[in-house]
Design a protein around this motif. Structure first.
Motif, PDB file in Angstrom:
ATOM      1  N   ILE A  32       0.811  -1.212  -0.044  1.00 52.75           N
ATOM      2  CA  ILE A  32      -0.103   0.087   0.191  1.00 52.75           C
ATOM      3  C   ILE A  32       0.961   1.348   0.228  1.00 52.75           C
ATOM      4  O   ILE A  32       1.899   1.318   0.823  1.00 52.75           O
ATOM      5  N   PHE A  33       0.656   2.021  -1.045  1.00 53.16           N
ATOM      6  CA  PHE A  33       1.515   3.495  -1.151  1.00 53.16           C
ATOM      7  C   PHE A  33       1.024   4.451   0.017  1.00 53.16           C
ATOM      8  O   PHE A  33       0.027   4.510   0.477  1.00 53.16           O
ATOM      9  N   GLY A  34       2.152   5.186   0.442  1.00 54.79           N
ATOM     10  CA  GLY A  34       1.866   6.163   0.986  1.00 54.79           C
ATOM     11  C   GLY A  34       3.031   7.310   0.956  1.00 54.79           C
ATOM     12  O   GLY A  34       3.920   7.108  -0.100  1.00 54.79           O
ATOM     13  N   PRO A  35       3.065   8.229   1.810  1.00 55.20           N
ATOM     14  CA  PRO A  35       4.014   9.510   1.693  1.00 55.20           C
ATOM     15  C   PRO A  35       5.448   8.557   2.002  1.00 55.20           C
ATOM     16  O   PRO A  35       5.720   7.615   2.914  1.00 55.20           O
ATOM     17  N   PHE A  39       7.458   5.505   5.014  1.00 58.55           N
ATOM     18  CA  PHE A  39       8.259   4.294   4.728  1.00 58.55           C
ATOM     19  C   PHE A  39       9.719   4.367   4.893  1.00 58.55           C
ATOM     20  O   PHE A  39      10.583   3.255   5.141  1.00 58.55           O
ATOM     21  N   HIS A  40      10.566   5.506   4.855  1.00 60.52           N
ATOM     22  CA  HIS A  40      11.680   5.781   4.864  1.00 60.52           C
ATOM     23  C   HIS A  40      12.282   6.281   6.290  1.00 60.52           C
ATOM     24  O   HIS A  40      13.486   5.902   6.770  1.00 60.52           O
ATOM     25  N   HIS A  41      11.453   7.062   7.045  1.00 63.20           N
ATOM     26  CA  HIS A  41      12.137   7.532   8.056  1.00 63.20           C
ATOM     27  C   HIS A  41      11.204   7.596   9.426  1.00 63.20           C
ATOM     28  O   HIS A  41      11.893   7.587  10.524  1.00 63.20           O
ATOM     29  N   LEU A  42       9.937   6.905   9.324  1.00 63.98           N
ATOM     30  CA  LEU A  42       9.182   6.848  10.907  1.00 63.98           C
ATOM     31  C   LEU A  42       9.605   5.907  11.416  1.00 63.98           C
ATOM     32  O   LEU A  42       9.811   6.278  12.589  1.00 63.98           O
ATOM     33  N   ASN A  43       9.883   4.759  11.063  1.00 64.61           N
ATOM     34  CA  ASN A  43      10.530   3.823  11.782  1.00 64.61           C
ATOM     35  C   ASN A  43      11.672   3.989  12.585  1.00 64.61           C
ATOM     36  O   ASN A  43      12.077   3.371  13.731  1.00 64.61           O
ATOM     37  N   ASP A  44      12.693   4.963  11.932  1.00 61.52           N
ATOM     38  CA  ASP A  44      13.872   4.980  12.570  1.00 61.52           C
ATOM     39  C   ASP A  44      13.681   6.156  13.571  1.00 61.52           C
ATOM     40  O   ASP A  44      14.322   6.059  14.605  1.00 61.52           O
ATOM     41  N   PHE A  45      12.877   7.025  13.318  1.00 65.26           N
ATOM     42  CA  PHE A  45      12.168   7.953  14.563  1.00 65.26           C
ATOM     43  C   PHE A  45      11.780   7.129  15.534  1.00 65.26           C
ATOM     44  O   PHE A  45      12.180   7.472  16.989  1.00 65.26           O
TER      45      PHE A  45
END
Length: 121
Positions: A32-35, A39-45
């Motif tokens: 599922i596509f999103g901003p 996908f690239h930074h939220l989990n790192d935060f």
């Protein structure tokens, strides 16, 4: 008798972070596509507060003292370790990993969030 768990706001934040992490992973799994930032930074935060809370629980278990808090140097060390492993070492070992300075910023911001949340009791 079971004592009340300290740092309720921190634990609520970490449980919410874990739920958000699971949602992001589910979105990836089902394509599922999103901003891009999700996908690239939220989990790192979200990673540093979750890992640091586990470390804090380990210290509490070993020392049998729930008044202990992680100091700034310990949290900074965790941020540096994650940054070196995930943004420097692993990108050199496998093409699936990419080094990104914004991920390092996210680790640092997550460390700051953890530092201040553990100060609030």
């Amino acid at each position: 008798m079971i004592r009340k768990l300290p740092l309720q706001l921190l634990h609520f934040y970490v449980l919410l972070s874990f739920a958000v992490f699971l949602v992001v992973q589910s979105l990836k799994f089902f394509s599922i596509f999103g901003p891009n930032w999700i996908f690239h930074h939220l989990n790192d935060f979200l990673a540093i507060p979750m890992v640091a809370t586990l470390c804090l629980h380990g210290v509490w278990l070993i020392k049998k003292d729930r008044s202990i808090r992680l100091n700034g140097f310990t949290i900074l060390s965790l941020v540096v370790l994650f940054s070196l492993v995930f943004e420097y070492y692993l990108p050199q070992q496998d093409y699936r990993y990419t080094g990104d300075v914004w991920d390092v910023v996210c680790y640092g911001l997550g460390g700051l969030i953890f530092y201040f949340l553990q100060k609030i009791d």
